[in-house]
Write an enzyme that holds these catalytic residues in place. Structure first.
Site, short mmCIF file in Angstrom:
data_model
loop_
_atom_site.label_atom_id
_atom_site.label_comp_id
_atom_site.label_asym_id
_atom_site.label_seq_id
_atom_site.Cartn_x
_atom_site.Cartn_y
_atom_site.Cartn_z
N TYR A 24 62.10 30.10 68.34
CA TYR A 24 61.85 31.49 67.97
C TYR A 24 61.61 32.43 69.16
O TYR A 24 61.39 33.62 68.96
CB TYR A 24 60.66 31.55 66.99
N ASN A 73 62.58 39.49 56.64
CA ASN A 73 62.66 38.09 57.02
C ASN A 73 61.59 37.39 56.20
O ASN A 73 60.40 37.45 56.53
CB ASN A 73 62.42 37.89 58.51
N HIS A 79 64.25 30.44 51.08
CA HIS A 79 64.95 29.30 50.50
C HIS A 79 64.36 28.87 49.15
O HIS A 79 64.86 27.96 48.52
CB HIS A 79 64.90 28.12 51.47
N ASP A 86 64.15 38.47 42.76
CA ASP A 86 64.08 39.41 41.62
C ASP A 86 63.56 40.77 42.06
O ASP A 86 64.05 41.82 41.60
CB ASP A 86 63.17 38.85 40.53
N HIS A 99 67.35 36.68 59.96
CA HIS A 99 66.72 35.46 60.47
C HIS A 99 66.87 35.42 61.98
O HIS A 99 67.92 35.79 62.52
CB HIS A 99 67.34 34.21 59.84
N ILE A 100 65.83 34.94 62.61
CA ILE A 100 65.83 34.80 64.06
C ILE A 100 66.78 33.67 64.45
O ILE A 100 67.61 33.80 65.35
CB ILE A 100 64.40 34.52 64.55
N SER A 101 66.64 32.56 63.75
CA SER A 101 67.49 31.38 64.03
C SER A 101 68.72 31.43 63.14
O SER A 101 68.76 32.16 62.13
CB SER A 101 66.69 30.10 63.78
N ARG A 110 67.55 24.69 54.78
CA ARG A 110 67.51 26.11 55.21
C ARG A 110 68.86 26.81 55.02
O ARG A 110 68.98 28.01 55.25
CB ARG A 110 67.14 26.20 56.70
O1 CA2 Z 1 64.92 31.96 61.55
C1 CA2 Z 1 64.18 32.62 60.85
O2 CA2 Z 1 63.91 33.80 61.05
C2 CA2 Z 1 63.46 31.94 59.67
O3 CA2 Z 1 63.34 32.89 58.61
C3 CA2 Z 1 62.09 31.55 60.17
C4 CA2 Z 1 61.29 30.77 59.14
C5 CA2 Z 1 62.09 29.60 58.58
O4 CA2 Z 1 61.36 28.97 57.54
C6 CA2 Z 1 63.43 30.05 58.06
O5 CA2 Z 1 64.14 28.91 57.60
C7 CA2 Z 1 64.24 30.74 59.14
C8 CA2 Z 1 60.01 30.20 59.77
C9 CA2 Z 1 59.16 31.20 60.41
C10 CA2 Z 1 58.19 30.46 61.25
O6 CA2 Z 1 57.93 31.27 62.34
C11 CA2 Z 1 57.27 30.71 63.38
C12 CA2 Z 1 57.24 31.44 64.53
C13 CA2 Z 1 56.61 30.92 65.62
C14 CA2 Z 1 55.99 29.70 65.56
C15 CA2 Z 1 56.02 28.97 64.40
C16 CA2 Z 1 56.67 29.48 63.28
#
Ligand code: CA2
Length: 141
Positions: A24, A73, A79, A86, A99-101, A110
């Site tokens: 991230y 986000n 998921h 809704d 999404h960041i990733s 995911r």
């Molecule tokens: O890639 C993304 O933006 C996600 O929405 C991030 C979610 C993940 O569950 C999605 O599948 C994809 C998780 C967010 C967790 O963010 C963190 C950031 C820093 C450290 C730990 C978790």
């Protein structure tokens, strides 16, 4: 035309820049948001974060009738949450999922978003720049 754009971050995104930097990144969302606001001074950008599903739904209800666009986000709720999906249908403001990733290159659970079909568009995989791209898309639409 000056627009009012609302960013809603879901669970665990308050930890950005503090944990899992290999996925991230190193930047906190507060630092990124400051840059974004400086970059787009003519627009109003409001930011919310919640770890609670019902609070995210309340934010969509409260902002979704007055914002010119919403960037969401929803984190892990992306998921799993029929209720957030809704709420997106129930509001007139256009919603962009970010999404960041790249969720499609990660674990199979995911790959599916329950929200995507109800959003105007989806941007994933560009780090925090995903939010900037979504903002540009909403400003120009
Ligand atoms: O890639 C993304 O933006 C996600 O929405 C991030 C979610 C993940 O569950 C999605 O599948 C994809 C998780 C967010 C967790 O963010 C963190 C950031 C820093 C450290 C730990 C978790």
């Amino acid at each position: 035309m000056a627009k009012r754009i609302v960013i809603i971050n879901g669970p665990n995104l308050n930890l950005l820049g503090k944990r899992e930097p290999e996925i991230y990144g190193h930047q906190t969302f507060d630092d990124f948001a400051m840059m974004l606001k400086k970059e787009f001074p003519e627009h109003t950008i409001e930011i919310f974060q919640s770890n609670v599903e019902g609070e995210i739904i309340n934010l969509l209800h409260n902002q979704g009738f007055k914002a010119d666009g919403i960037i969401i986000n929803a984190g892990g709720y992306t998921h799993t949450s029929v209720a957030i999906a809704d709420a997106i249908v129930a509001i007139p403001s256009p919603v962009v999922e970010v999404h960041i990733s790249n969720i499609h290159s990660r674990e199979p659970y995911r790959h599916n978003s329950l929200l995507a079909a109800n959003c105007k568009g989806v941007i994933a995989g560009f780090g925090l720049n995903s939010y900037r791209l979504a903002l540009i898309a909403l400003i120009n639409s």
